[in-house]
Design a protein around this motif. Structure first.
Motif, mmCIF file in Angstrom:
data_model
loop_
_atom_site.group_PDB
_atom_site.id
_atom_site.type_symbol
_atom_site.label_atom_id
_atom_site.label_comp_id
_atom_site.label_asym_id
_atom_site.label_seq_id
_atom_site.Cartn_x
_atom_site.Cartn_y
_atom_site.Cartn_z
ATOM 1 N N ASN A 58 -15.929 -10.743 4.827
ATOM 2 C CA ASN A 58 -14.824 -11.599 4.476
ATOM 3 C C ASN A 58 -14.064 -11.238 3.103
ATOM 4 O OD1 ASN A 58 -12.783 -12.658 5.772
ATOM 5 N ND2 ASN A 58 -13.186 -14.594 4.760
ATOM 6 N N GLN A 59 -14.129 -9.859 2.490
ATOM 7 C CA GLN A 59 -13.565 -9.405 1.429
ATOM 8 C C GLN A 59 -12.688 -8.142 1.413
ATOM 9 O OE1 GLN A 59 -15.322 -10.084 -2.512
ATOM 10 N NE2 GLN A 59 -17.610 -10.463 -1.331
ATOM 11 N N GLN A 60 -11.655 -8.136 0.880
ATOM 12 C CA GLN A 60 -10.933 -6.848 0.796
ATOM 13 C C GLN A 60 -10.326 -6.978 -0.728
ATOM 14 O OE1 GLN A 60 -8.029 -7.019 4.058
ATOM 15 N NE2 GLN A 60 -6.714 -6.594 2.519
ATOM 16 N N LEU A 61 -10.804 -6.047 -1.608
ATOM 17 C CA LEU A 61 -10.366 -6.144 -2.732
ATOM 18 C C LEU A 61 -9.531 -4.727 -3.176
ATOM 19 C CD1 LEU A 61 -14.084 -6.912 -4.435
ATOM 20 C CD2 LEU A 61 -12.162 -8.627 -3.687
ATOM 21 N N GLU A 62 -8.512 -4.960 -3.898
ATOM 22 C CA GLU A 62 -7.600 -3.767 -4.095
ATOM 23 C C GLU A 62 -8.174 -3.001 -4.905
ATOM 24 O OE1 GLU A 62 -2.969 -2.878 -4.086
ATOM 25 O OE2 GLU A 62 -3.585 -4.456 -5.506
ATOM 26 N N VAL A 63 -8.131 -1.618 -4.857
ATOM 27 C CA VAL A 63 -8.444 -0.756 -6.023
ATOM 28 C C VAL A 63 -7.115 -0.532 -7.195
ATOM 29 C CG1 VAL A 63 -9.167 1.623 -6.463
ATOM 30 C CG2 VAL A 63 -9.832 0.609 -4.351
ATOM 31 N N SER A 64 -7.604 -1.087 -8.271
ATOM 32 C CA SER A 64 -6.651 -1.094 -9.135
ATOM 33 C C SER A 64 -5.743 0.152 -9.603
ATOM 34 C CB SER A 64 -7.152 -1.534 -10.538
ATOM 35 O OG SER A 64 -8.276 -0.673 -11.035
ATOM 36 N N SER A 65 -6.552 1.133 -9.199
ATOM 37 C CA SER A 65 -5.710 2.461 -9.640
ATOM 38 C C SER A 65 -5.481 3.283 -8.450
ATOM 39 C CB SER A 65 -6.838 3.511 -10.342
ATOM 40 O OG SER A 65 -8.156 3.626 -9.671
ATOM 41 N N MET A 66 -5.405 2.427 -7.302
ATOM 42 C CA MET A 66 -4.828 2.989 -5.921
ATOM 43 C C MET A 66 -4.071 1.854 -5.332
ATOM 44 S SD MET A 66 -7.933 5.260 -4.711
ATOM 45 C CE MET A 66 -6.967 5.860 -3.173
ATOM 46 N N GLU A 296 -3.657 12.206 -6.339
ATOM 47 C CA GLU A 296 -2.626 12.614 -5.613
ATOM 48 C C GLU A 296 -1.949 11.365 -5.089
ATOM 49 O OE1 GLU A 296 -3.987 17.086 -4.389
ATOM 50 O OE2 GLU A 296 -4.051 15.364 -2.792
ATOM 51 N N TYR A 297 -2.620 10.471 -4.569
ATOM 52 C CA TYR A 297 -2.016 9.087 -4.137
ATOM 53 C C TYR A 297 -1.559 8.305 -5.094
ATOM 54 C CZ TYR A 297 -2.311 4.615 -1.879
ATOM 55 O OH TYR A 297 -1.648 3.137 -1.396
ATOM 56 N N ALA A 298 -2.484 8.170 -6.331
ATOM 57 C CA ALA A 298 -2.091 7.526 -7.208
ATOM 58 C C ALA A 298 -0.890 7.860 -7.919
ATOM 59 C CB ALA A 298 -3.217 7.338 -8.072
ATOM 60 N N MET A 299 -0.627 9.155 -8.174
ATOM 61 C CA MET A 299 0.649 9.602 -8.745
ATOM 62 C C MET A 299 1.847 9.154 -8.409
ATOM 63 S SD MET A 299 -0.286 13.187 -10.284
ATOM 64 C CE MET A 299 -0.062 14.200 -8.622
ATOM 65 N N VAL A 300 1.895 9.324 -6.638
ATOM 66 C CA VAL A 300 3.153 9.022 -6.081
ATOM 67 C C VAL A 300 3.135 7.387 -6.063
ATOM 68 C CG1 VAL A 300 3.942 8.889 -3.528
ATOM 69 C CG2 VAL A 300 2.637 10.783 -4.493
ATOM 70 N N LYS A 301 2.130 6.516 -5.848
ATOM 71 C CA LYS A 301 2.428 5.001 -5.935
ATOM 72 C C LYS A 301 2.809 4.700 -7.401
ATOM 73 C CE LYS A 301 1.273 3.765 -1.920
ATOM 74 N NZ LYS A 301 2.430 3.093 -1.128
ATOM 75 N N ALA A 302 2.238 5.206 -8.469
ATOM 76 C CA ALA A 302 2.813 4.831 -9.909
ATOM 77 C C ALA A 302 4.226 5.250 -10.132
ATOM 78 C CB ALA A 302 1.682 5.507 -10.931
ATOM 79 N N GLY A 307 9.851 3.252 -10.136
ATOM 80 C CA GLY A 307 11.464 3.439 -9.859
ATOM 81 C C GLY A 307 11.804 4.971 -10.012
ATOM 82 N N TRP A 308 10.818 5.648 -10.200
ATOM 83 C CA TRP A 308 11.140 7.112 -10.634
ATOM 84 C C TRP A 308 11.292 8.094 -9.171
ATOM 85 C CZ3 TRP A 308 6.408 7.122 -14.485
ATOM 86 C CH2 TRP A 308 6.617 6.388 -15.533
ATOM 87 N N LEU A 309 10.478 7.521 -8.280
ATOM 88 C CA LEU A 309 10.433 8.219 -7.009
ATOM 89 C C LEU A 309 10.532 7.058 -5.938
ATOM 90 C CD1 LEU A 309 7.488 10.750 -7.484
ATOM 91 C CD2 LEU A 309 9.465 11.409 -7.664
ATOM 92 N N ASP A 310 11.365 7.892 -4.753
ATOM 93 C CA ASP A 310 11.361 7.173 -3.512
ATOM 94 C C ASP A 310 9.828 7.483 -3.097
ATOM 95 O OD1 ASP A 310 11.551 6.641 -0.683
ATOM 96 O OD2 ASP A 310 13.599 6.357 -0.905
ATOM 97 N N GLY A 311 9.273 6.274 -3.008
ATOM 98 C CA GLY A 311 7.598 6.371 -2.607
ATOM 99 C C GLY A 311 7.741 6.944 -1.277
ATOM 100 N N GLU A 312 8.429 6.407 -0.078
ATOM 101 C CA GLU A 312 7.993 6.704 1.141
ATOM 102 C C GLU A 312 8.530 8.218 1.514
ATOM 103 O OE1 GLU A 312 10.444 5.033 5.104
ATOM 104 O OE2 GLU A 312 9.023 3.487 4.337
ATOM 105 N N LYS A 313 9.849 8.479 1.137
ATOM 106 C CA LYS A 313 10.249 9.696 1.070
ATOM 107 C C LYS A 313 9.185 10.816 0.643
ATOM 108 C CE LYS A 313 15.175 8.791 1.779
ATOM 109 N NZ LYS A 313 16.504 8.812 1.286
#
Length: 345
Positions: A58-66, A296-302, A307-313
């Motif tokens: 019963n755990q889900q822990l966010e990956v800090s770098s993702m 590659e995922y982390a770059m887009v999310k960061a 506010g540097w990119l529109d994440g979804e687009k």
């Protein structure tokens, strides 16, 4: 209001100015036309969703770098798969985080049917018999050395042929647990042929092999290693993973994997290796996959969070570029989020 320019009328000796005959903009003039002539389309069938598995309940822990990606205990991971199936994702690639006390230099825990990984694979297949599970064949999650192969205790060399025996037993254990696709990510020479023979000799000829054909020694794997605590304890992986500067070498690896019996081939990472994806696509009739990796995922999310990119687009553009380059399927941490965008239309 006056004209912005003065018209010049031709005389009898003049010819009319040559205007463009070919106007590509005519195919861009409305959304309906743009949709009609669109060359590359993403669907949820393109996605393989990597998931991180940890011990506990019963755990889900966010990956800090993702941001947005979690490490799940088995019960919560099964719940997550259920949510993804509702979104149209049907292929998953679980990766385990193994307790250090269970690790040794020969990765023996990797073949334990009662261990975290194999038990969870079997549980997923019982609850979701129609989903496709791609399992990871490499020693690093189970190795006390953190390498994808057996490390010589004296020289520190990664022993290729000794590693094949471990990888074959790991693949066989995963097939017995219910894996649909075996994914050798180790980059040992000859491992596809070895695994194919082991599977065939044990009545698992129906289990596919998706080889990590061109897996580069990339700096983009950092967040993944954070999630699984699987970084090498000493040295690096450059003696078996490929040099990022090499392009033609991928075709040599491709030819070997085809000859050894791979059913699908992969390029990893994806975004910085679109040229390699295209080369592989142009030189094989096998399905080509690409791994849109953690960095590659982390770059887009960061960038999106700042506010540097529109994440979804940006996410959808990245995934489209990978498919446009030639990938038939994409392993991506964006899979669930992209599926939600595709559902909205």
């Amino acid at each position: 209001m006056g004209l912005l320019f003065s018209p010049v009328y031709p005389t009898e000796s003049d010819s009319m100015p040559q205007l463009p005959t070919h106007r590509p903009r005519r195919n861009r003039k409305s959304q309906v036309i743009r949709d009609m002539v669109q060359e590359t389309r993403l669907t949820t069938h393109d996605f393989i969703y990597p998931l991180f598995l940890i011990e506990g309940q019963n755990q889900q822990l966010e990956v800090s770098s993702m941001p947005g990606i979690h490490r799940f205990t088995a019960d919560r991971l099964i719940d997550e798969i259920g949510r993804c199936v509702e979104l149209g994702i049907h292929t998953f690639a679980p990766f385990p985080s193994i307790n250090d006390a269970l690790k040794d230099r020969l990765a023996q825990e990797s073949a334990n049917p009662e261990g975290l990984y194999l038990k969870t694979v079997a549980d997923i297949k019982r609850q979701f018999p129609d989903v496709v599970l791609m399992t990871d064949v490499a020693m690093d999650p189970y190795s006390s050395d953190g390498h994808d192969g057996v490390v010589d205790v004296d020289s520190g060399e990664i022993l290729n042929d000794a590693s094949l025996e471990v990888l074959g037993q790991m693949a066989l254990a995963q097939a017995r647990a219910g894996a649909d696709i075996i994914g050798p990510s180790d980059m040992m020479d000859g491992r596809v042929a070895w695994i194919r023979e082991v599977l065939d000799q044990n009545a698992f000829g129906h289990v596919s092999i998706m080889s990590y054909t061109a897996k580069y020694a990339s700096a983009f794997y950092g967040p993944f290693r954070d999630a699984l605590d699987s970084a090498p304890k000493k040295g690096d992986k450059k003696s078996y993973q490929m040099n990022p500067a090499n392009r033609r070498e991928a075709l040599r690896e491709l030819a070997l994997d085809e000859a050894e019996g791979a059913d699908m081939v992969m390029v990893k990472p994806a975004l910085s290796y679109l040229d390699v994806i295209l080369d592989v696509k142009n030189h094989t009739h096998l399905p080509v996959t690409a791994y849109n990796v953690s960095g590659e995922y982390a770059m887009v999310k960061a960038a999106a969070r700042n506010g540097w990119l529109d994440g979804e687009k940006t996410m959808m553009e990245v995934l489209t570029s990978i498919k446009r380059a030639g990938a038939d399927a994409i392993l991506t941490y964006f899979a669930k989020e992209a599926a939600e965008v595709l559902r909205r239309g």
